[in-house]
Structure formats: C-alpha cells, structure tokens
Design a protein around this motif. Structure first.
Motif, PDB file in Angstrom:
ATOM      1  N   TYR A 114       0.844  -1.185   0.000  1.00  0.00           N
ATOM      2  CA  TYR A 114       0.000   0.000   0.000  1.00  0.00           C
ATOM      3  C   TYR A 114       0.882   1.238   0.000  1.00  0.00           C
ATOM      4  CZ  TYR A 114      -3.767  -3.164   1.175  1.00  0.00           C
ATOM      5  OH  TYR A 114      -4.673  -4.177   1.148  1.00  0.00           O
ATOM      6  N   ASP A 115       0.608   2.113  -0.917  1.00  0.00           N
ATOM      7  CA  ASP A 115       1.339   3.365  -1.000  1.00  0.00           C
ATOM      8  C   ASP A 115       0.728   4.326   0.013  1.00  0.00           C
ATOM      9  OD1 ASP A 115       2.931   5.419  -1.748  1.00  0.00           O
ATOM     10  OD2 ASP A 115       2.073   5.684  -3.745  1.00  0.00           O
ATOM     11  N   SER A 116       1.569   5.046   0.732  1.00  0.00           N
ATOM     12  CA  SER A 116       1.060   5.964   1.744  1.00  0.00           C
ATOM     13  C   SER A 116       0.512   7.248   1.132  1.00  0.00           C
ATOM     14  CB  SER A 116       2.149   6.290   2.764  1.00  0.00           C
ATOM     15  OG  SER A 116       3.212   6.944   2.113  1.00  0.00           O
ATOM     16  N   GLU A 117       0.742   7.455  -0.137  1.00  0.00           N
ATOM     17  CA  GLU A 117       0.230   8.645  -0.813  1.00  0.00           C
ATOM     18  C   GLU A 117      -1.257   8.479  -1.083  1.00  0.00           C
ATOM     19  OE1 GLU A 117       1.526  11.613  -2.285  1.00  0.00           O
ATOM     20  OE2 GLU A 117       3.194  11.282  -0.938  1.00  0.00           O
ATOM     21  N   ILE A 118      -2.016   9.502  -0.780  1.00  0.00           N
ATOM     22  CA  ILE A 118      -3.436   9.510  -1.114  1.00  0.00           C
ATOM     23  C   ILE A 118      -3.562  10.368  -2.361  1.00  0.00           C
ATOM     24  CG2 ILE A 118      -5.737  10.151  -0.360  1.00  0.00           C
ATOM     25  CD1 ILE A 118      -4.743   9.804   2.511  1.00  0.00           C
ATOM     26  N   THR A 119      -3.957   9.752  -3.463  1.00  0.00           N
ATOM     27  CA  THR A 119      -3.981  10.470  -4.732  1.00  0.00           C
ATOM     28  C   THR A 119      -5.366  10.980  -5.093  1.00  0.00           C
ATOM     29  OG1 THR A 119      -4.263   8.374  -5.888  1.00  0.00           O
ATOM     30  CG2 THR A 119      -2.014   9.210  -5.656  1.00  0.00           C
ATOM     31  N   ASP A 120      -6.403  10.423  -4.513  1.00  0.00           N
ATOM     32  CA  ASP A 120      -7.762  10.849  -4.815  1.00  0.00           C
ATOM     33  C   ASP A 120      -8.051  12.148  -4.056  1.00  0.00           C
ATOM     34  OD1 ASP A 120     -10.311  10.786  -5.845  1.00  0.00           O
ATOM     35  OD2 ASP A 120     -11.068   9.350  -4.364  1.00  0.00           O
ATOM     36  N   GLU A 121      -8.322  13.224  -4.781  1.00  0.00           N
ATOM     37  CA  GLU A 121      -8.495  14.554  -4.175  1.00  0.00           C
ATOM     38  C   GLU A 121      -9.617  14.622  -3.137  1.00  0.00           C
ATOM     39  OE1 GLU A 121      -6.558  17.295  -4.334  1.00  0.00           O
ATOM     40  OE2 GLU A 121      -5.189  16.046  -5.461  1.00  0.00           O
ATOM     41  N   PRO A 122     -10.832  14.101  -3.418  1.00  0.00           N
ATOM     42  CA  PRO A 122     -11.878  14.170  -2.382  1.00  0.00           C
ATOM     43  C   PRO A 122     -11.490  13.433  -1.103  1.00  0.00           C
ATOM     44  CG  PRO A 122     -12.857  13.648  -4.508  1.00  0.00           C
ATOM     45  CD  PRO A 122     -11.370  13.577  -4.687  1.00  0.00           C
ATOM     46  N   ILE A 123     -10.825  12.307  -1.243  1.00  0.00           N
ATOM     47  CA  ILE A 123     -10.390  11.559  -0.054  1.00  0.00           C
ATOM     48  C   ILE A 123      -9.312  12.335   0.682  1.00  0.00           C
ATOM     49  CG2 ILE A 123      -9.233   9.463   0.727  1.00  0.00           C
ATOM     50  CD1 ILE A 123     -10.688   7.970  -1.490  1.00  0.00           C
ATOM     51  N   ARG A 124      -8.376  12.935  -0.063  1.00  0.00           N
ATOM     52  CA  ARG A 124      -7.313  13.724   0.546  1.00  0.00           C
ATOM     53  C   ARG A 124      -7.906  14.900   1.337  1.00  0.00           C
ATOM     54  NH1 ARG A 124      -1.635  15.063  -1.574  1.00  0.00           N
ATOM     55  NH2 ARG A 124      -2.132  13.321  -2.889  1.00  0.00           N
TER      56      ARG A 124
ATOM     57  N   LEU B 235      -0.041  22.979   3.931  1.00  0.00           N
ATOM     58  CA  LEU B 235       0.087  21.984   2.876  1.00  0.00           C
ATOM     59  C   LEU B 235       1.143  22.426   1.877  1.00  0.00           C
ATOM     60  CD1 LEU B 235      -3.730  21.453   2.214  1.00  0.00           C
ATOM     61  CD2 LEU B 235      -2.264  20.123   3.724  1.00  0.00           C
ATOM     62  N   ASP B 236       1.895  21.461   1.327  1.00  0.00           N
ATOM     63  CA  ASP B 236       2.876  21.803   0.297  1.00  0.00           C
ATOM     64  C   ASP B 236       2.202  21.821  -1.082  1.00  0.00           C
ATOM     65  OD1 ASP B 236       2.571  19.139  -0.429  1.00  0.00           O
ATOM     66  OD2 ASP B 236       4.586  18.545   0.181  1.00  0.00           O
ATOM     67  N   GLU B 237       3.002  21.965  -2.139  1.00  0.00           N
ATOM     68  CA  GLU B 237       2.445  22.082  -3.495  1.00  0.00           C
ATOM     69  C   GLU B 237       1.732  20.803  -3.943  1.00  0.00           C
ATOM     70  OE1 GLU B 237       6.625  20.697  -3.615  1.00  0.00           O
ATOM     71  OE2 GLU B 237       5.740  22.529  -2.843  1.00  0.00           O
ATOM     72  N   ASN B 238       2.058  19.666  -3.344  1.00  0.00           N
ATOM     73  CA  ASN B 238       1.385  18.402  -3.666  1.00  0.00           C
ATOM     74  C   ASN B 238       0.213  18.124  -2.727  1.00  0.00           C
ATOM     75  OD1 ASN B 238       3.216  17.839  -5.729  1.00  0.00           O
ATOM     76  ND2 ASN B 238       4.652  16.911  -4.289  1.00  0.00           N
ATOM     77  N   ARG B 239      -0.106  19.107  -1.908  1.00  0.00           N
ATOM     78  CA  ARG B 239      -1.196  19.032  -0.925  1.00  0.00           C
ATOM     79  C   ARG B 239      -0.923  17.990   0.163  1.00  0.00           C
ATOM     80  NH1 ARG B 239      -5.842  21.533  -1.577  1.00  0.00           N
ATOM     81  NH2 ARG B 239      -7.101  19.791  -0.889  1.00  0.00           N
ATOM     82  N   ASN B 240       0.353  17.768   0.473  1.00  0.00           N
ATOM     83  CA  ASN B 240       0.740  16.921   1.604  1.00  0.00           C
ATOM     84  C   ASN B 240       0.845  17.797   2.842  1.00  0.00           C
ATOM     85  OD1 ASN B 240       0.998  14.528   0.063  1.00  0.00           O
ATOM     86  ND2 ASN B 240       3.024  15.178  -0.611  1.00  0.00           N
ATOM     87  N   ILE B 241       0.460  17.264   3.973  1.00  0.00           N
ATOM     88  CA  ILE B 241       0.491  18.013   5.229  1.00  0.00           C
ATOM     89  C   ILE B 241       1.933  18.168   5.680  1.00  0.00           C
ATOM     90  CG2 ILE B 241      -0.229  18.009   7.647  1.00  0.00           C
ATOM     91  CD1 ILE B 241      -2.633  16.250   6.716  1.00  0.00           C
ATOM     92  N   THR B 242       2.339  19.421   5.939  1.00  0.00           N
ATOM     93  CA  THR B 242       3.700  19.679   6.407  1.00  0.00           C
ATOM     94  C   THR B 242       3.736  20.197   7.838  1.00  0.00           C
ATOM     95  OG1 THR B 242       3.655  21.907   5.466  1.00  0.00           O
ATOM     96  CG2 THR B 242       4.543  20.146   4.081  1.00  0.00           C
TER      97      THR B 242
END
Length: 145
Positions: A59-69, A104-111
C-alpha cells in the motif's frame, strides 16, 4: 497437502514397526532416532514456508484521490482541534473551542500546523505559549468571547 499426510502416516508406521521389531537394549536409541525423524518430517512445511515468498499487498502511503485527501485533511484538522480543546480543559481548567488550519505543500501533503484559533471566555496565562510549544505553530490566536 495429501503427500505430507501420507509421509507423516508412513513415518508413524515405520516408527511403530521399528519399536516392535528392535531388540530391547536398542530401544532408547531407536526411539531417539525415530523421534528426530518424525520431528524433521513434521517441521518440513515450516522450513518451506520460511523460504517461500509471502505475497503481501503493498500500500502506497500517498493519497492520490483529491476528495479523499480533502476528507483526510479535514478530519486531521478536527482531531487536532479536539486535542487542543481537551488539553486546554485539562491543563488550564477552562472550556474552549479550537479551529485549526494545516500547512500543505504544493502536492497538498500536510507539512505542519499553519494556524490555530482558540475561542475562550478568559485567556489563562501561558496558554498560547504551551499550545505553540506542543503543536509547533507560531500563529496561535485567542478570541475572547
């Protein structure tokens, strides 16, 4: 599996026959040898399992689906706000409401935590410093109601 059961049954039969047919003075030596033989037969599947590759899902830890993110981010903000409310009540003895915005960074990851707004009836000393210390956020605001 069928072959394994046949092998174990055959080993048990051989063990019984050698126990019956061997002279009494050799009995303890025969039992030791047969015991090791049966033990090795029983443990063979474990050795095979150890060498086999287990197909575990990755399982990749990246969440790629925008609504889920967005839902995950909103839930994380709510969890932090709930934690702040509990902490203020426990450490300072007052009820409050907290609102949190995450950075959030440019990839919308929580920083990190971008800002915290705490609504209280009175501002206890050192509350803002304590919240800054715990959450690593320099923008902590207090709204007196």
């Amino acid at each position: 599996m069928k072959e394994y059961i046949i092998t174990v049954a055959a080993a048990a039969l051989v063990a019984a026959l050698t126990d019956i047919l061997s002279p009494e003075e050799w009995g303890k030596y025969i039992k030791i040898v047969v015991g090791f033989l049966i033990l090795s037969i029983v443990l063979t599947p474990v050795a095979k399992l150890k060498n086999a590759e287990l197909a575990l899902p990755y399982y990749d830890s990246e969440i790629t689906d925008e609504p889920i993110r967005d839902k995950v981010t909103a839930q994380f903000e709510q969890n932090i706000a709930d934690d702040i409310e509990e902490r203020v009540k426990k450490e300072f003895g007052i009820e409050c409401a907290a609102a949190v915005k995450l950075d959030l960074d440019e990839n919308r990851n929580i920083t990190g935590v971008k800002s915290i707004l705490i609504s209280v009836h009175k501002n206890p000393p050192k509350m803002v410093e304590r919240i800054r210390e715990i959450y690593g956020c320099s923008k902590v605001g207090v709204k007196i109601e």
